[in-house]
Design a protein around this motif. Structure first.
Motif, short mmCIF file in Angstrom:
data_model
loop_
_atom_site.label_atom_id
_atom_site.label_comp_id
_atom_site.label_asym_id
_atom_site.label_seq_id
_atom_site.Cartn_x
_atom_site.Cartn_y
_atom_site.Cartn_z
N LEU A 164 46.64 22.35 -5.83
CA LEU A 164 45.89 22.64 -4.61
C LEU A 164 45.97 21.48 -3.62
CD1 LEU A 164 42.66 24.36 -5.97
CD2 LEU A 164 44.55 25.44 -4.76
N LEU A 165 46.10 21.82 -2.35
CA LEU A 165 46.11 20.81 -1.29
C LEU A 165 44.72 20.70 -0.68
CD1 LEU A 165 49.34 21.75 0.70
CD2 LEU A 165 49.10 19.95 -1.01
N PRO A 166 44.31 19.50 -0.28
CA PRO A 166 43.05 19.38 0.45
C PRO A 166 43.17 20.09 1.80
CG PRO A 166 43.83 17.24 -0.35
CD PRO A 166 44.94 18.21 -0.53
N PRO A 167 42.06 20.58 2.35
CA PRO A 167 42.11 21.16 3.70
C PRO A 167 42.69 20.17 4.69
CG PRO A 167 39.99 21.57 2.67
CD PRO A 167 40.71 20.61 1.77
N GLY A 168 43.45 20.69 5.64
CA GLY A 168 44.04 19.82 6.66
C GLY A 168 45.40 19.26 6.29
N LYS A 169 45.89 19.57 5.10
CA LYS A 169 47.20 19.11 4.67
C LYS A 169 48.21 20.25 4.69
CE LYS A 169 46.15 14.83 3.28
NZ LYS A 169 46.82 13.60 3.79
N VAL A 170 49.48 19.91 4.85
CA VAL A 170 50.57 20.87 4.67
C VAL A 170 51.57 20.28 3.69
CG1 VAL A 170 50.39 22.06 6.89
CG2 VAL A 170 51.73 19.96 6.73
N ALA B 267 62.19 17.25 -3.37
CA ALA B 267 60.91 16.56 -3.42
C ALA B 267 59.88 17.42 -2.72
CB ALA B 267 61.00 15.18 -2.75
N ILE B 268 58.62 17.15 -3.00
CA ILE B 268 57.52 17.81 -2.30
C ILE B 268 56.89 16.79 -1.37
CG2 ILE B 268 55.29 18.94 -2.52
CD1 ILE B 268 56.22 19.93 -5.28
N GLU B 269 56.84 17.13 -0.08
CA GLU B 269 56.23 16.25 0.92
C GLU B 269 54.88 16.83 1.33
OE1 GLU B 269 57.38 13.98 5.07
OE2 GLU B 269 58.32 15.91 4.63
N VAL B 270 53.85 16.03 1.23
CA VAL B 270 52.50 16.41 1.64
C VAL B 270 52.07 15.49 2.78
CG1 VAL B 270 50.09 16.68 0.94
CG2 VAL B 270 51.93 17.17 -0.69
N THR B 271 51.55 16.07 3.85
CA THR B 271 51.17 15.26 5.00
C THR B 271 50.02 15.93 5.74
OG1 THR B 271 52.05 14.15 6.98
CG2 THR B 271 52.80 16.39 6.57
N ASP B 272 49.35 15.16 6.60
CA ASP B 272 48.33 15.74 7.46
C ASP B 272 48.97 16.76 8.40
OD1 ASP B 272 46.33 14.11 6.41
OD2 ASP B 272 46.64 12.54 7.90
N ASP B 273 48.31 17.87 8.62
CA ASP B 273 48.83 18.90 9.52
C ASP B 273 48.81 18.35 10.95
OD1 ASP B 273 49.28 21.16 11.13
OD2 ASP B 273 48.37 22.48 9.65
N PRO B 274 49.98 18.17 11.57
CA PRO B 274 50.02 17.57 12.91
C PRO B 274 49.42 18.45 14.00
CG PRO B 274 52.20 18.38 12.29
CD PRO B 274 51.33 18.51 11.07
N VAL C 247 47.67 27.22 9.06
CA VAL C 247 46.74 26.11 9.23
C VAL C 247 45.55 26.38 8.30
CG1 VAL C 247 45.20 24.92 10.83
CG2 VAL C 247 47.44 25.74 11.62
N VAL C 248 45.25 25.42 7.43
CA VAL C 248 44.13 25.56 6.51
C VAL C 248 43.19 24.38 6.73
CG1 VAL C 248 43.38 25.74 4.10
CG2 VAL C 248 45.57 26.75 4.82
N GLU C 249 42.03 24.66 7.33
CA GLU C 249 41.08 23.61 7.64
C GLU C 249 39.99 23.45 6.59
OE1 GLU C 249 40.08 22.94 11.93
OE2 GLU C 249 40.77 25.01 12.09
N ARG C 250 39.61 24.53 5.95
CA ARG C 250 38.54 24.45 4.92
C ARG C 250 38.65 25.64 3.98
NH1 ARG C 250 34.47 27.99 6.41
NH2 ARG C 250 34.54 28.74 8.56
#
Length: 204
Positions: free
Chosen positions: A14-20, A178-185, A201-204
């Motif tokens: 699972l990704l935290p909200p706000g990540k892609v 690889a898997i890249e995880v970053t803040d949703d720009p 877009v997943v905020e919460r």
């Protein structure tokens, strides 16, 4: 890129909200390939840009890549971006269609014996027109003119559907993922909120 995940990891993470997250595929070639078949130049030219202006570069980068969540160069400080794109071993070329800017490539020669095709893309209106083949053939000719050991590129699941297949048709072969995880720009305003609708877009 973030630290690698454990090699034995299976299942969902699972990704935290706000990540892609994206799956990144690294590709390379170790010998010059046969050129891709072209449809004719049809008013296309590829021209070198000496000492690119950062404002011009950012605008073209955004135009070409916003729909595919290209953001890495947009968040760099001006000085850092300028140092890269004006480096004597970094080569930026702009694609023009009937004199109008419609794409670009960036070749990075800074690692001895290697060439990275750092960025390559065409404007949305030219996708599927053959302009990508025109540009890739010339990009690879420029890269192999330096007689490197290898030329490499990477793409990810946020990119244009078919990008991976296009690179493989051009002669690249995958060698790692690889898997890249970053803040949703899009949440920070770096990119338009409605950009890249294929990536939710997943905020919460």
């Amino acid at each position: 890129m973030s630290d690698p995940l454990p090699l034995d990891l299976d299942g969902y993470t699972l990704l935290p909200p706000g990540k892609v997250a994206a799956v990144v595929t690294m590709l390379e070639m170790t010998a010059p390939p046969a050129p891709l078949p072209e449809r004719g130049d049809a008013g296309l030219t590829l021209e070198p840009v000496a000492a690119p202006d950062i404002g011009w570069y950012r605008a073209l980068f955004r135009r070409i890549g916003e729909e595919w969540l290209w953001f890495s160069r947009l968040r760099l400080p001006d000085e850092e971006l300028a140092a890269i794109i004006t480096d004597k071993d970094v080569s930026v070329h702009v694609l023009k269609k009937d004199g109008v800017e419609a794409g670009f490539i960036e070749l990075d020669f800074r690692v001895p014996g290697e060439v990275e095709l750092a960025f390559v893309g065409v404007a949305p209106e030219l996708v599927g027109s053959g302009a990508g083949r025109f540009m890739m053939n010339r990009a690879l000719a420029l890269a192999w003119a330096r007689a490197p050991r290898r030329v490499h590129v990477h793409t990810c699941t946020h990119d244009l559907q078919g990008a991976l297949g296009f690179y493989m048709k051009a002669g690249f072969r995958p060698y790692a993922q690889a898997i890249e995880v970053t803040d949703d720009p899009r949440l920070s305003g770096l990119l338009r909120r409605d950009a890249a609708p294929h990536v939710p877009v997943v905020e919460r």
